[in-house]
Design a protein around this motif. Sequence first.
Motif, mmCIF file in Angstrom:
data_model
loop_
_atom_site.group_PDB
_atom_site.id
_atom_site.type_symbol
_atom_site.label_atom_id
_atom_site.label_comp_id
_atom_site.label_asym_id
_atom_site.label_seq_id
_atom_site.Cartn_x
_atom_site.Cartn_y
_atom_site.Cartn_z
ATOM 1 N N LYS A 61 0.828 -1.195 0.000
ATOM 2 C CA LYS A 61 0.000 0.000 0.000
ATOM 3 C C LYS A 61 0.871 1.257 0.000
ATOM 4 C CE LYS A 61 -3.930 2.181 2.381
ATOM 5 N NZ LYS A 61 -3.381 3.544 2.288
ATOM 6 N N GLU A 62 1.957 1.228 0.781
ATOM 7 C CA GLU A 62 2.858 2.382 0.813
ATOM 8 C C GLU A 62 3.480 2.618 -0.558
ATOM 9 O OE1 GLU A 62 6.893 4.019 3.088
ATOM 10 O OE2 GLU A 62 6.095 2.022 3.561
ATOM 11 N N TRP A 63 3.893 1.534 -1.216
ATOM 12 C CA TRP A 63 4.469 1.618 -2.569
ATOM 13 C C TRP A 63 3.472 2.273 -3.522
ATOM 14 C CZ3 TRP A 63 9.022 -0.540 -5.014
ATOM 15 C CH2 TRP A 63 8.963 -0.608 -6.405
ATOM 16 N N THR A 64 2.254 1.789 -3.525
ATOM 17 C CA THR A 64 1.223 2.295 -4.449
ATOM 18 C C THR A 64 0.853 3.739 -4.147
ATOM 19 O OG1 THR A 64 0.327 0.047 -4.680
ATOM 20 C CG2 THR A 64 -1.078 1.881 -5.359
ATOM 21 N N ASP A 65 0.637 4.039 -2.871
ATOM 22 C CA ASP A 65 0.220 5.394 -2.482
ATOM 23 C C ASP A 65 1.319 6.420 -2.763
ATOM 24 O OD1 ASP A 65 -2.153 4.324 -1.645
ATOM 25 O OD2 ASP A 65 -1.671 4.388 0.505
ATOM 26 N N THR A 66 2.563 6.043 -2.465
ATOM 27 C CA THR A 66 3.677 6.981 -2.645
ATOM 28 C C THR A 66 3.931 7.275 -4.117
ATOM 29 O OG1 THR A 66 4.725 6.144 -0.621
ATOM 30 C CG2 THR A 66 6.112 7.412 -2.131
ATOM 31 N N LEU A 67 3.790 6.265 -4.957
ATOM 32 C CA LEU A 67 4.125 6.425 -6.375
ATOM 33 C C LEU A 67 2.952 6.912 -7.227
ATOM 34 C CD1 LEU A 67 6.317 3.235 -6.905
ATOM 35 C CD2 LEU A 67 7.102 5.606 -6.769
ATOM 36 N N LYS A 68 1.787 7.024 -6.635
ATOM 37 C CA LYS A 68 0.599 7.375 -7.411
ATOM 38 C C LYS A 68 0.762 8.696 -8.151
ATOM 39 C CE LYS A 68 -4.423 7.986 -6.970
ATOM 40 N NZ LYS A 68 -5.573 7.975 -6.028
ATOM 41 N N THR A 69 1.132 9.741 -7.444
ATOM 42 C CA THR A 69 1.295 11.052 -8.074
ATOM 43 C C THR A 69 2.494 11.064 -9.003
ATOM 44 O OG1 THR A 69 0.348 12.110 -6.113
ATOM 45 C CG2 THR A 69 1.559 13.521 -7.635
ATOM 46 N N PHE A 70 3.574 10.383 -8.622
ATOM 47 C CA PHE A 70 4.771 10.306 -9.460
ATOM 48 C C PHE A 70 4.441 9.737 -10.829
ATOM 49 C CE2 PHE A 70 8.205 7.511 -10.997
ATOM 50 C CZ PHE A 70 9.190 8.461 -11.248
#
Length: 389
Positions: free
Chosen positions: A225-234
């Motif tokens: 979840k951290e991977w997905t949430d952090t990279l979403k805007t990127f």
Amino acid sequence: MPPKKRSKVEVVWEWKNDDGTWVAYSDEDIALLEKSYKSPTNRSKQLQTTELSFNKGFDTKYIFDFKKWTQLNTSSSKERTIRRRGGDSDNEDDDDEDGEYVWEWKDDSDIFVAFYDDDVALLEKAYRKAPGQEFKTTDLSFNVHHKTPYVFDFKKGTQFNTESNKVRIIRRVPKDTKGWSIKGYGIQGQKATPAPASGPSSSFPAHWSAPVGSCDMVPVVKDSKEWTDTLKTFVATLGHKPTIISLTRIQNYMLWQFYSLTRTHIASRNGGDPNELTLFHGARVRANMDAIINFGFDMRVAAQGSVGSGIYFAVNASYSNGGYVLQNKDKSKEMFICKVTCGSGVQGNPTLRRPPPKDASKPTGDLYDSVFNGAIMHVVFNNSQAFPE
């Protein structure tokens, strides 16, 4: 082994500016210099002239020495290095005396940004082959997903995007890849040691791992979840679908406390809303990235830009990816995803060294917390308003 013969191409004469860049003479002056240089009767290998195009109305005598490769202004006694590029030039490998060169382009903030290594090699090869000609290519590294034709005019010092019709200034300068000095760098000027939280304003994020050192680099589990949430805007703002090799969480405990306290303070000034944004920042040199990770951002090395001398953060990852990030030898790139407390903001201008006052009639009154450049970027003037996440 004798040097390889190069094909004859258009000849360009250039002089070295005080900042180390090479500047081409006008076509009129190139013709004058070339005629004298090629003249079989010019045994002294010198040209004395007042007929240079930039000298009209002054009649200053200039002396060109084709053996020493110098230009002398007899009025000011100013001597400059000159060179002849292309053709059968005796001086065409003069670059080697000065070491490697890098190509740079001027961004919308009037800051020169170096091209990536592959692009520098591409441009340098084209420039050495035909310094006075245009070079058209679709092979720039940042253009791999678009294949837009770009035209480089080495004589004018321009880059032209044939699709958007955008013209940018380019330049060729001696290479300097030294990192910032980290002596006295950042908030502490030395490595921080873990400190206990002193209340809710400075407590560490719940998803952080237990502290091990002063600054822990924690790999984020892929597809978590951290991977997905952090990279979403990127991913959404990069402009193409990238291959993500790794994502690393920066747990700098001292920096986080400074950032958290500043965020709380700015929120209290703005009705409880710190206006915390996820923004992007790049550093092209490994030493600079390490300094930011260990000591945070530092206003003392901030460059002046279109909206002030501050720390710049891009709204879109594509902007940082356009030439501001570290590119490794294997062509992978690294970029900071940052938490930035922007608070109240206003459009900036190049003269700013701090946010302007909210009331222009009260210059010593309440200030804005940050400035922005349209919807392109945000700029802060306080080290602790940003955290490299």
